[in-house]
Every structure is written in structure tokens, then in C-alpha cells.
Design an enzyme around this catalytic site. Structure first.
Site, PDB file in Angstrom:
ATOM      1  N   ASP A   1      57.318 -31.338  60.167  1.00 11.58           N
ATOM      2  CA  ASP A   1      58.009 -31.842  58.982  1.00 11.58           C
ATOM      3  C   ASP A   1      57.198 -32.764  58.082  1.00 11.58           C
ATOM      4  O   ASP A   1      57.762 -33.496  57.270  1.00 11.58           O
ATOM      5  CB  ASP A   1      59.270 -32.596  59.439  1.00 11.58           C
TER       6      ASP A   1
ATOM      7  N   GLU B   1      58.028 -25.656  65.705  1.00  9.19           N
ATOM      8  CA  GLU B   1      59.018 -26.751  65.730  1.00  9.19           C
ATOM      9  C   GLU B   1      59.963 -26.619  64.525  1.00  9.19           C
ATOM     10  O   GLU B   1      60.120 -27.538  63.708  1.00  9.19           O
ATOM     11  CB  GLU B   1      58.361 -28.136  65.761  1.00  9.19           C
TER      12      GLU B   1
ATOM     13  N   GLU C   1      60.924 -36.039  55.543  1.00  7.32           N
ATOM     14  CA  GLU C   1      60.750 -35.037  56.602  1.00  7.32           C
ATOM     15  C   GLU C   1      61.881 -33.996  56.658  1.00  7.32           C
ATOM     16  O   GLU C   1      61.625 -32.816  56.885  1.00  7.32           O
ATOM     17  CB  GLU C   1      60.605 -35.726  57.962  1.00  7.32           C
TER      18      GLU C   1
ATOM     19  N   HIS D   1      57.395 -46.606  62.671  1.00  7.18           N
ATOM     20  CA  HIS D   1      56.573 -46.230  61.515  1.00  7.18           C
ATOM     21  C   HIS D   1      57.347 -45.558  60.375  1.00  7.18           C
ATOM     22  O   HIS D   1      56.834 -45.401  59.288  1.00  7.18           O
ATOM     23  CB  HIS D   1      55.431 -45.299  61.942  1.00  7.18           C
TER      24      HIS D   1
ATOM     25  N   ARG E   1      59.311 -44.242  57.209  1.00  9.74           N
ATOM     26  CA  ARG E   1      59.476 -44.789  55.853  1.00  9.74           C
ATOM     27  C   ARG E   1      60.813 -45.497  55.661  1.00  9.74           C
ATOM     28  O   ARG E   1      60.886 -46.533  55.018  1.00  9.74           O
ATOM     29  CB  ARG E   1      59.404 -43.655  54.825  1.00  9.74           C
TER      30      ARG E   1
ATOM     31  N   HIS F   1      51.041 -48.834  64.310  1.00 13.11           N
ATOM     32  CA  HIS F   1      50.587 -47.768  63.403  1.00 13.11           C
ATOM     33  C   HIS F   1      49.586 -48.349  62.397  1.00 13.11           C
ATOM     34  O   HIS F   1      49.722 -49.502  61.990  1.00 13.11           O
ATOM     35  CB  HIS F   1      51.828 -47.210  62.682  1.00 13.11           C
TER      36      HIS F   1
HETATM   37  C1  UD1 Z   1      53.100 -39.429  58.400  1.00 13.09           C
HETATM   38  C2  UD1 Z   1      54.201 -38.412  58.089  1.00 13.09           C
HETATM   39  C3  UD1 Z   1      55.395 -38.628  59.028  1.00 13.09           C
HETATM   40  C4  UD1 Z   1      54.946 -38.649  60.488  1.00 13.09           C
HETATM   41  C5  UD1 Z   1      53.830 -39.658  60.667  1.00 13.09           C
HETATM   42  C6  UD1 Z   1      53.308 -39.605  62.082  1.00 13.09           C
HETATM   43  C7  UD1 Z   1      54.545 -37.664  55.754  1.00 13.09           C
HETATM   44  C8  UD1 Z   1      55.117 -37.993  54.436  1.00 13.09           C
HETATM   45  N1  UD1 Z   1      54.680 -38.609  56.723  1.00 13.09           N
HETATM   46  O1  UD1 Z   1      53.619 -40.709  58.082  1.00 13.09           O
HETATM   47  O2  UD1 Z   1      56.306 -37.578  58.849  1.00 13.09           O
HETATM   48  O3  UD1 Z   1      56.036 -39.014  61.300  1.00 13.09           O
HETATM   49  O4  UD1 Z   1      52.751 -39.340  59.762  1.00 13.09           O
HETATM   50  O5  UD1 Z   1      52.586 -40.741  62.428  1.00 13.09           O
HETATM   51  O6  UD1 Z   1      53.949 -36.626  55.933  1.00 13.09           O
HETATM   52  N2  UD1 Z   1      46.407 -44.552  58.348  1.00 13.09           N
HETATM   53  C9  UD1 Z   1      45.118 -44.830  58.718  1.00 13.09           C
HETATM   54  N3  UD1 Z   1      44.527 -44.015  59.659  1.00 13.09           N
HETATM   55  C10 UD1 Z   1      45.163 -42.983  60.244  1.00 13.09           C
HETATM   56  C11 UD1 Z   1      46.489 -42.728  59.875  1.00 13.09           C
HETATM   57  C12 UD1 Z   1      47.097 -43.503  58.896  1.00 13.09           C
HETATM   58  O7  UD1 Z   1      44.510 -45.764  58.248  1.00 13.09           O
HETATM   59  O8  UD1 Z   1      44.563 -42.299  61.089  1.00 13.09           O
HETATM   60  C13 UD1 Z   1      47.053 -45.405  57.310  1.00 13.09           C
HETATM   61  C14 UD1 Z   1      46.493 -45.103  55.902  1.00 13.09           C
HETATM   62  O9  UD1 Z   1      46.436 -46.297  55.170  1.00 13.09           O
HETATM   63  C15 UD1 Z   1      47.557 -44.167  55.306  1.00 13.09           C
HETATM   64  C16 UD1 Z   1      48.812 -44.770  55.922  1.00 13.09           C
HETATM   65  O10 UD1 Z   1      48.448 -45.136  57.265  1.00 13.09           O
HETATM   66  O11 UD1 Z   1      47.559 -44.164  53.899  1.00 13.09           O
HETATM   67  C17 UD1 Z   1      50.030 -43.880  55.945  1.00 13.09           C
HETATM   68  O12 UD1 Z   1      49.742 -42.573  56.419  1.00 13.09           O
HETATM   69  P1  UD1 Z   1      50.695 -41.336  55.947  1.00 13.09           P
HETATM   70  O13 UD1 Z   1      50.251 -40.083  56.614  1.00 13.09           O
HETATM   71  O14 UD1 Z   1      50.812 -41.341  54.478  1.00 13.09           O
HETATM   72  O15 UD1 Z   1      52.120 -41.772  56.463  1.00 13.09           O
HETATM   73  P2  UD1 Z   1      52.710 -41.976  57.909  1.00 13.09           P
HETATM   74  O16 UD1 Z   1      53.668 -43.117  57.816  1.00 13.09           O
HETATM   75  O17 UD1 Z   1      51.629 -42.022  58.911  1.00 13.09           O
HETATM   76  N1  UDP Z   2      51.360 -41.572  70.260  1.00 14.30           N
HETATM   77  C1  UDP Z   2      50.031 -41.804  70.627  1.00 14.30           C
HETATM   78  N2  UDP Z   2      49.537 -43.087  70.517  1.00 14.30           N
HETATM   79  C2  UDP Z   2      50.290 -44.123  70.079  1.00 14.30           C
HETATM   80  C3  UDP Z   2      51.630 -43.875  69.676  1.00 14.30           C
HETATM   81  C4  UDP Z   2      52.118 -42.578  69.780  1.00 14.30           C
HETATM   82  O1  UDP Z   2      49.322 -40.895  71.052  1.00 14.30           O
HETATM   83  O2  UDP Z   2      49.771 -45.252  70.018  1.00 14.30           O
HETATM   84  C5  UDP Z   2      51.881 -40.193  70.342  1.00 14.30           C
HETATM   85  C6  UDP Z   2      53.221 -40.013  71.024  1.00 14.30           C
HETATM   86  O3  UDP Z   2      53.076 -39.822  72.419  1.00 14.30           O
HETATM   87  C7  UDP Z   2      53.794 -38.784  70.354  1.00 14.30           C
HETATM   88  C8  UDP Z   2      53.213 -38.846  68.957  1.00 14.30           C
HETATM   89  O4  UDP Z   2      52.120 -39.761  69.014  1.00 14.30           O
HETATM   90  O5  UDP Z   2      53.333 -37.578  70.946  1.00 14.30           O
HETATM   91  C9  UDP Z   2      54.257 -39.349  68.010  1.00 14.30           C
HETATM   92  O6  UDP Z   2      53.690 -39.679  66.792  1.00 14.30           O
HETATM   93  P1  UDP Z   2      54.440 -40.540  65.701  1.00 14.30           P
HETATM   94  O7  UDP Z   2      55.451 -41.411  66.364  1.00 14.30           O
HETATM   95  O8  UDP Z   2      53.366 -41.194  64.906  1.00 14.30           O
HETATM   96  O9  UDP Z   2      55.106 -39.442  64.781  1.00 14.30           O
HETATM   97  P2  UDP Z   2      56.492 -38.653  64.823  1.00 14.30           P
HETATM   98  O10 UDP Z   2      56.594 -37.971  66.135  1.00 14.30           O
HETATM   99  O11 UDP Z   2      57.577 -39.654  64.592  1.00 14.30           O
HETATM  100  O12 UDP Z   2      56.378 -37.721  63.677  1.00 14.30           O
END
Ligand code: UD1
Ligand code: UDP
Length: 373
Positions: free
Chosen positions: A98, A120, A134, A211, A213, A244
Site C-alpha cells: 500500500d 498483499e 495507504e 510512524h 502519518r 523511525h
Molecule cells: C512509508 C510509507 C508507509 C509505510 C512506511 C513503512 C508512503 C506514503 N508511506 O512511510 O505506507 O508504512 O513507509 O516504514 O508510501 N527516512 C530515512 N531513511 C530511510 C527511510 C526513511 O532517512 O531509510 C526518512 C527520510 O527523511 C524520508 C522520511 O523518513 O523522507 C519519510 O519516509 P517516507 O517513505 O516518505 O514515509 P514513511 O513514513 O517511511
Molecule cells: N522492522 C524492522 N526494524 C525495526 C522496526 C520494524 O525490521 O526497527 C520491521 C518489522 O518487523 C516489520 C516491518 O519492519 O516486518 C514493518 O515496517 P513498518 O512498521 O515501518 O511499516 P508498515 O508495516 O506499517 O507498513
């Protein structure tokens, strides 16, 4: 032998965890040519999963920017995928779940009349603004897909209700369980000294992640205030919170929680130590989707700090409780699990609504049958 060309497109940590077992199984098949394209919507959190599962992408769009918006992600993914898809012309593109990478991956394939398989598929909260974006990403991806891999019968029914043809839906289980079974080890020893120094037997360890939104801002403050109060009132409780990398979350977490010695704020963990941490925890407090699927398989009660979930199966089975985002509600529900042993035992039951570790195999079998390979 003629091979079916399957391109997987993904970009965030959870997509990578759930696509990795599928990709590794496809690599074993001589009937499939597997091409991996990562958008890198996440960077470090994606790379750590790729390393763990030994996946070396064929294409890496490297789109992540700090503080990116949904529009930033959407435009960079769709632009980046155009040439990759033109060059590779896969028979089918697989996207997962999603995220914005998922929806934009599916849309990019559709623009070039390439089939989309949605791994999924069929999860629904019923509220298009929660989780946002999502829920809508999933619905729109369903509209663009030719094959739908539904983890549960409930997900299958959701798709049928929306008019998806039954012969296009395959109930496979969730590949997250395939990944989890590969990651969890009996007697696992952490490399992280903080995690190794914790007494998992005599203390009640709460593992926390947030994490979403919808929780940015006030709801997240409420959650953090609740956990400060919980550790204050319970001598034997400690919290481990891998924060996160999103700066909005990191800054708030450090501002509200960093002075509390019983709350361990750590960097996001690699998947293997994280899965093993879940396995050692007393209970989980989270707004994560994936963790709601993993913890029930590990016999761990989960309190979900959201208003609703698109994963009702474990709620119905009694191992997950949706507690909302009000400080006092979170304190009350957590306190019950800390002090009422019977209630804890009722929730700490192993259930497996999300699969038995064979979702990848079932998905591949369905694809090969569908294309008659
Ligand atoms: C995204 C997904 C969400 C998912 C989540 C899993 C969308 C809109 N959101 O949200 O559905 O549940 O990932 O974790 O697709 N960042 C880093 N390094 C990383 C990852 C993130 O620095 O490896 C920071 C960056 O500043 C980035 C911010 O986190 O801009 C947000 O990342 P983003 O993918 O936009 O949103 P998530 O909240 O992670
Ligand atoms: N996870 C991880 N390290 C962490 C936190 C979560 O590997 O520090 C794993 C967790 O076991 C799960 C996945 O990340 O498989 C979930 O990711 P997240 O919660 O970021 O996204 P969502 O599932 O809500 O989209």
C-alpha cells in the site's frame, strides 16, 4: 527453456521484507527470469533488508529525499520507472501492499500495458483517509491489477465485494510469515550491547514502534506521554523503541522520551535482530501494519495505537487490541496487560491467520499457472 519475465518493484522497508522471500524463491525457479527494481523510497532501511536477504537490485531509482512528500515520491517513481519498463518489457510487474511506490509502480506498468500482480491485496480499513494514503493506494492498485494475491479469506472477500473476478484472486497467506520464520532463532544473541544488556526474563519489556502519518503531531505526543507514565508507574517495565528515521518522528521522540532511563531509544534495527526482539518482548505497542501480522505468530499481545486496522483477523482472534491514540486509554489498556495475568495469557496465544510460511511458493505457482509456463 522459455522464461516468464517477472519484475518486482518496491521501495520501503516493509515491502522489502515481504518481497524478499518471494524474490529468492523466484531466483530458484528455472521458469522465471526475475528482475528487481527498487525505487529506494527508503534508503538505509531498505538497504539493510536487501543485505540480509542477499538481494542485489538490477535497477535502483534512488529517489529518497529527506522530508519528502507524497507528491515528491509519486513524481520521482513514475518518472524513474518509465525507461526501466520500456527497456525490460516484463510479462508482469509485481508490487506489494500500500505504499506510494506500490501505487505508482502499478500505474507505471499500466501506462505501458504491462500486467500487474498485487502481492498483499484486499486489505481494507473502510476509511479512505485512514491509513492515509495507504487505504487508497491499495484500492487504486487493485483497480490496476490482473492478479491479486490475498493473504486471507477476509481479504479475498473484500476484493470480491468490490467486483474483482474470483479467478483473478489467489489466497496465499502473507509472505511476511515466510520472512519471519527465516529470521527468528532460538537463543538469538544481539550484537547491540543495549539489547544484550536487558533482562528479558525478569523485566516486562515493551517493544514500541510508531510512524503512521495519521499519528504525526498530537497523537504521537499522546502516545509518548502515555509510555512515560507507564514506565513511571511500573518498576519492572522497560521500553525499547527503535525510532523511525523520519525527522518528524525522531525529533519528537527524543524531545519527549530521551530523559527516561527505562525507555531505550535506538536506531531502526535490521530485520533479524528486530524479529528476535519481538520474540523476546512481553508485549508490543505499535501502529505498524507488518508487526500486527508478525507478533501473533510469536505469541505476543499487541496494542495498536490507531483508530482502526485493515488487519482484523488477529483482533478477532483476541491477540491484537486497537486502543486508539488517547493517552489515558493507552495507559489503561497497557496497565491491564501488565498487572492482570489472566488477561495477558488470554492475549498471548500463538495464532496464524496470516500464513504458514509458504505464501511465496503459492504466489509463484499461481503466476506460472496463470501464464501457463
Ligand atoms: C512509508 C510509507 C508507509 C509505510 C512506511 C513503512 C508512503 C506514503 N508511506 O512511510 O505506507 O508504512 O513507509 O516504514 O508510501 N527516512 C530515512 N531513511 C530511510 C527511510 C526513511 O532517512 O531509510 C526518512 C527520510 O527523511 C524520508 C522520511 O523518513 O523522507 C519519510 O519516509 P517516507 O517513505 O516518505 O514515509 P514513511 O513514513 O517511511
Ligand atoms: N522492522 C524492522 N526494524 C525495526 C522496526 C520494524 O525490521 O526497527 C520491521 C518489522 O518487523 C516489520 C516491518 O519492519 O516486518 C514493518 O515496517 P513498518 O512498521 O515501518 O511499516 P508498515 O508495516 O506499517 O507498513
Amino acid at each position: 527453456m522459455k522464461q516468464l519475465k517477472v519484475m518486482t518493484i518496491f521501495g520501503t522497508r516493509p515491502e522489502a521484507i515481504k518481497m524478499a522471500p518471494l524474490i529468492n524463491k523466484m531466483h530458484e525457479s528455472d521458469r522465471i527470469e526475475s528482475i528487481v527494481c527498487v525505487t529506494a523510497q527508503h534508503r538505509e532501511m531498505l538497504d539493510s533488508v536487501l543485505n540480509l536477504f542477499g538481494i542485489c537490485p538490477d535497477y535502483d531509482l534512488n529517489i529518497m529525499k529527506h522530508g519528502q512528500t507524497i507528491v515528491d515520491i509519486s513524481s520521482r517513481v513514475i518518472r524513474g520507472l518509465e525507461n526501466v519498463l520500456k527497456e525490460e518489457k516484463p510479462d508482469i510487474v509485481l508490487v506489494h501492499g500500500d505504499t506510494t511506490t506500490t501505487f505508482m509502480g502499478a500505474l507505471s506498468a499500466f501506462y505501458q500495458k504491462i500486467d500487474v500482480g498485487h502481492v498483499e491485496a484486499g486489505l481494507r480499513s473502510g476509511n479512505i483517509y485512514s491509513p492515509h494514503p495507504e487505504e487508497m493506494n491499495r484500492k487504486l492498485t487493485s483497480s490496476l491489477s490482473s492478479m491479486h494475491f490475498a493473504p486471507t479469506i477476509g481479504n479475498y472477500n473484500n476484493l470480491v465485494k468490490e467486483g474483482v473476478s474470483k479467478d483473478k484472486i489467489f489466497v496465499t497467506g502473507n509472505t511476511v510469515i515466510d520472512a519471519l520464520l527465516q529470521a527468528v532463532e532460538k537463543d538469538y544473541v544481539f550484537e547491540n550491547p543495549i539489547l544484550n544488556g536487558i533482562d528479558y526474563v525478569n523485566k516486562k519489556i515493551i517493544v514500541m514502534t510508531v510512524h503512521r502519518r495519521e499519528n504525526w503531531g498530537q497523537p504521537m505526543e499522546n502516545i509518548f506521554n502515555a509510555v512515560n507514565e507507564i514506565v513511571k508507574c511500573n518498576e519492572d517495565v522497560e521500553i525499547i523503541y527503535p525510532v523511525h528515521l523520519n525527522p518528524r518522528i525522531k525529533d519528537l521522540a527524543h524531545r519527549i522520551l530521551s530523559n527516561n532511563k527505562k525507555i531505550h531509544l535506538i536506531e531502526p534495527l535490521d530485520y533479524k535482530p528486530f524479529a528476535n526482539l519481538l520474540n523476546k518482548a512481553y508485549l508490543i505497542l505499535t501502529d505498524s501494519g507488518g508487526i500486527q501480522e508478525e507478533a501473533p505468530a510469536l505469541k505476543k499481545p499487541i496494542l495498536v495505537v490507531r483508530e482502526e486496522t485493515e488487519r482484523p483477523e488477529a483482533v478477532e482472534a483476541g491477540t491484537v487490541k486497537v486502543v486508539g491514540v488517547k493517552t489515558q486509554d493507552i495507559i489503561n489498556e497497557t496497565q491491564l496487560l501488565i498487572s492482570d495475568e489472566n488477561r495477558y495469557k488470554q492475549m498471548a496465544r500463538a495464532i496464524n491467520p496470516y500464513g504458514d510460511g509458504t505464501a511465496s511458493e503459492k504466489t509463484i505457482e499461481a503466476i506460472l499457472n496463470y501464464y501457463k509456463y
